[in-house]
Motif scaffolding. Structure first.
Motif, PDB file in Angstrom:
ATOM      1  N   VAL A  47       0.854  -1.173   0.000  1.00 43.81           N
ATOM      2  CA  VAL A  47       0.000   0.000   0.000  1.00 43.81           C
ATOM      3  C   VAL A  47       0.894   1.228   0.000  1.00 43.81           C
ATOM      4  O   VAL A  47       1.745   1.378   0.878  1.00 43.81           O
ATOM      5  CB  VAL A  47      -0.925   0.025   1.243  1.00 43.81           C
ATOM      6  N   VAL A  48       0.703   2.080  -0.990  1.00 41.08           N
ATOM      7  CA  VAL A  48       1.416   3.359  -1.033  1.00 41.08           C
ATOM      8  C   VAL A  48       0.463   4.388  -0.451  1.00 41.08           C
ATOM      9  O   VAL A  48      -0.637   4.588  -0.972  1.00 41.08           O
ATOM     10  CB  VAL A  48       1.826   3.734  -2.466  1.00 41.08           C
ATOM     11  N   SER A  49       0.867   5.023   0.634  1.00 42.24           N
ATOM     12  CA  SER A  49      -0.005   5.941   1.359  1.00 42.24           C
ATOM     13  C   SER A  49       0.344   7.388   1.067  1.00 42.24           C
ATOM     14  O   SER A  49       1.486   7.816   1.249  1.00 42.24           O
ATOM     15  CB  SER A  49       0.104   5.678   2.864  1.00 42.24           C
ATOM     16  N   ILE A  50      -0.668   8.131   0.639  1.00 40.39           N
ATOM     17  CA  ILE A  50      -0.569   9.584   0.527  1.00 40.39           C
ATOM     18  C   ILE A  50      -1.444  10.118   1.649  1.00 40.39           C
ATOM     19  O   ILE A  50      -2.672  10.057   1.575  1.00 40.39           O
ATOM     20  CB  ILE A  50      -1.065  10.084  -0.849  1.00 40.39           C
ATOM     21  N   GLY A  51      -0.842  10.590   2.712  1.00 37.74           N
ATOM     22  CA  GLY A  51      -1.594  11.034   3.880  1.00 37.74           C
ATOM     23  C   GLY A  51      -1.074  10.360   5.130  1.00 37.74           C
ATOM     24  O   GLY A  51       0.060   9.890   5.173  1.00 37.74           O
ATOM     25  N   ASP A  52      -1.929  10.256   6.140  1.00 36.79           N
ATOM     26  CA  ASP A  52      -1.511   9.852   7.482  1.00 36.79           C
ATOM     27  C   ASP A  52      -1.831   8.418   7.865  1.00 36.79           C
ATOM     28  O   ASP A  52      -1.904   8.108   9.047  1.00 36.79           O
ATOM     29  CB  ASP A  52      -2.176  10.770   8.520  1.00 36.79           C
ATOM     30  N   LEU A  53      -2.045   7.540   6.941  1.00 36.74           N
ATOM     31  CA  LEU A  53      -2.425   6.165   7.244  1.00 36.74           C
ATOM     32  C   LEU A  53      -1.348   5.486   8.091  1.00 36.74           C
ATOM     33  O   LEU A  53      -0.173   5.498   7.736  1.00 36.74           O
ATOM     34  CB  LEU A  53      -2.617   5.403   5.925  1.00 36.74           C
ATOM     35  N   GLN A  54      -1.762   4.883   9.205  1.00 38.09           N
ATOM     36  CA  GLN A  54      -0.824   4.196  10.096  1.00 38.09           C
ATOM     37  C   GLN A  54      -1.303   2.772  10.346  1.00 38.09           C
ATOM     38  O   GLN A  54      -2.392   2.573  10.877  1.00 38.09           O
ATOM     39  CB  GLN A  54      -0.716   4.935  11.430  1.00 38.09           C
ATOM     40  N   ILE A  55      -0.485   1.800   9.954  1.00 38.21           N
ATOM     41  CA  ILE A  55      -0.810   0.390  10.184  1.00 38.21           C
ATOM     42  C   ILE A  55       0.474  -0.336  10.559  1.00 38.21           C
ATOM     43  O   ILE A  55       1.493  -0.196   9.880  1.00 38.21           O
ATOM     44  CB  ILE A  55      -1.421  -0.262   8.921  1.00 38.21           C
ATOM     45  N   ARG A  56       0.419  -1.120  11.616  1.00 35.38           N
ATOM     46  CA  ARG A  56       1.568  -1.949  11.993  1.00 35.38           C
ATOM     47  C   ARG A  56       1.515  -3.232  11.174  1.00 35.38           C
ATOM     48  O   ARG A  56       0.445  -3.800  10.968  1.00 35.38           O
ATOM     49  CB  ARG A  56       1.523  -2.250  13.479  1.00 35.38           C
ATOM     50  N   THR A  57       2.664  -3.702  10.723  1.00 40.40           N
ATOM     51  CA  THR A  57       2.711  -4.901   9.892  1.00 40.40           C
ATOM     52  C   THR A  57       3.583  -5.982  10.532  1.00 40.40           C
ATOM     53  O   THR A  57       4.426  -5.697  11.378  1.00 40.40           O
ATOM     54  CB  THR A  57       3.268  -4.576   8.488  1.00 40.40           C
ATOM     55  N   LYS A  58       3.359  -7.218  10.080  1.00 43.60           N
ATOM     56  CA  LYS A  58       4.163  -8.361  10.500  1.00 43.60           C
ATOM     57  C   LYS A  58       5.139  -8.696   9.365  1.00 43.60           C
ATOM     58  O   LYS A  58       5.005  -8.201   8.246  1.00 43.60           O
ATOM     59  CB  LYS A  58       3.262  -9.564  10.794  1.00 43.60           C
ATOM     60  N   ASP A  59       6.064  -9.594   9.635  1.00 42.85           N
ATOM     61  CA  ASP A  59       7.103  -9.943   8.667  1.00 42.85           C
ATOM     62  C   ASP A  59       6.563 -10.457   7.339  1.00 42.85           C
ATOM     63  O   ASP A  59       7.105 -10.141   6.290  1.00 42.85           O
ATOM     64  CB  ASP A  59       8.063 -10.987   9.253  1.00 42.85           C
ATOM     65  N   ASN A  60       5.526 -11.273   7.343  1.00 45.38           N
ATOM     66  CA  ASN A  60       5.018 -11.876   6.112  1.00 45.38           C
ATOM     67  C   ASN A  60       3.982 -11.014   5.394  1.00 45.38           C
ATOM     68  O   ASN A  60       3.478 -11.407   4.349  1.00 45.38           O
ATOM     69  CB  ASN A  60       4.404 -13.248   6.406  1.00 45.38           C
ATOM     70  N   ASP A  61       3.668  -9.872   5.959  1.00 42.79           N
ATOM     71  CA  ASP A  61       2.674  -8.980   5.366  1.00 42.79           C
ATOM     72  C   ASP A  61       3.254  -8.228   4.173  1.00 42.79           C
ATOM     73  O   ASP A  61       4.464  -8.196   3.975  1.00 42.79           O
ATOM     74  CB  ASP A  61       2.218  -7.930   6.391  1.00 42.79           C
ATOM     75  N   GLY A  62       2.344  -7.601   3.442  1.00 46.03           N
ATOM     76  CA  GLY A  62       2.772  -6.610   2.471  1.00 46.03           C
ATOM     77  C   GLY A  62       3.328  -5.433   3.251  1.00 46.03           C
ATOM     78  O   GLY A  62       3.400  -5.458   4.478  1.00 46.03           O
ATOM     79  N   LYS A  63       3.695  -4.386   2.563  1.00 53.09           N
ATOM     80  CA  LYS A  63       4.262  -3.257   3.291  1.00 53.09           C
ATOM     81  C   LYS A  63       3.484  -1.985   2.999  1.00 53.09           C
ATOM     82  O   LYS A  63       2.739  -1.905   2.028  1.00 53.09           O
ATOM     83  CB  LYS A  63       5.736  -3.092   2.954  1.00 53.09           C
ATOM     84  N   ILE A  64       3.688  -1.019   3.865  1.00 56.88           N
ATOM     85  CA  ILE A  64       3.116   0.294   3.652  1.00 56.88           C
ATOM     86  C   ILE A  64       4.266   1.255   3.368  1.00 56.88           C
ATOM     87  O   ILE A  64       5.295   1.218   4.049  1.00 56.88           O
ATOM     88  CB  ILE A  64       2.250   0.747   4.848  1.00 56.88           C
ATOM     89  N   ILE A  65       4.102   2.019   2.320  1.00 53.48           N
ATOM     90  CA  ILE A  65       5.141   2.932   1.857  1.00 53.48           C
ATOM     91  C   ILE A  65       4.535   4.331   1.820  1.00 53.48           C
ATOM     92  O   ILE A  65       3.443   4.514   1.270  1.00 53.48           O
ATOM     93  CB  ILE A  65       5.624   2.532   0.446  1.00 53.48           C
ATOM     94  N   TYR A  66       5.206   5.299   2.383  1.00 53.17           N
ATOM     95  CA  TYR A  66       4.683   6.657   2.442  1.00 53.17           C
ATOM     96  C   TYR A  66       5.312   7.522   1.354  1.00 53.17           C
ATOM     97  O   TYR A  66       6.536   7.581   1.229  1.00 53.17           O
ATOM     98  CB  TYR A  66       4.945   7.269   3.820  1.00 53.17           C
TER      99      TYR A  66
END
Length: 163
Positions: free
Chosen positions: A121-140
């Motif tokens: 997930v590419v985030s434009i804004g303030d999105l905050q999610i904690r992820t685990k090792d096998n998850d996808g990632k969040i990129i700001y």
């Protein structure tokens, strides 16, 4: 044939700043031959659809209600589901990568589902999610053109896992 399927998620309300960003994201996705999937209604969904539409792209609105006429006027295809917010699942499943633009709890739930599916997930804004090792990632990334470039790169990596 579209190179990548990119989901765009965000709130049903968009102020001028985020509407302009969503429009630009739609424009850049259309210019990069992407099929765009969104919730198909107002706010960020309508702004991104407008950007795709103005640039001769393909945007599919996955509508929560039972009538395709509930979708915004810029959709290439409006797909009514009659399942309310459960339709968020289809937006994420149909997409190779996601761009989240602003939004609130609905956007967060869609992004969390994408990440748990191993999608970035590419985030434009303030999105905050904690992820685990096998998850996808969040990129700001707040620049719309750079966010699209990152999403395309992440979609390519996601698709390569299945070849």
């Amino acid at each position: 044939m579209y190179g990548y399927h990119i989901g765009v998620i965000g709130g049903s309300f968009a102020d001028e700043k985020y509407c302009n960003i969503a429009y630009d994201v739609g424009k850049y996705l259309a210019e990069n031959n992407c099929a765009v999937f969104c919730g198909g209604k107002e706010g960020i969904m309508e702004c991104v659809s407008h950007g795709v539409y103005d640039n001769n792209g393909m945007v599919v609105g996955i509508i929560p209600g039972e009538n395709r006429m509930e979708g915004n006027k810029y959709l290439s295809i409006a797909m009514p589901t009659g399942i309310g917010y459960l339709r968020n699942f289809f937006i994420i499943r149909a997409s190779d990568a996601i761009i989240a633009i602003e939004g609130y709890s609905g956007t967060t739930s869609e992004a969390a589902f994408a990440i748990s599916e191993g999608k970035s997930v590419v985030s434009i804004g303030d999105l905050q999610i904690r992820t685990k090792d096998n998850d996808g990632k969040i990129i700001y990334e707040n620049d719309p053109q750079k966010a699209v470039s990152i999403a395309l790169h992440e979609a390519r990596k996601y698709i390569e896992k299945f070849r």
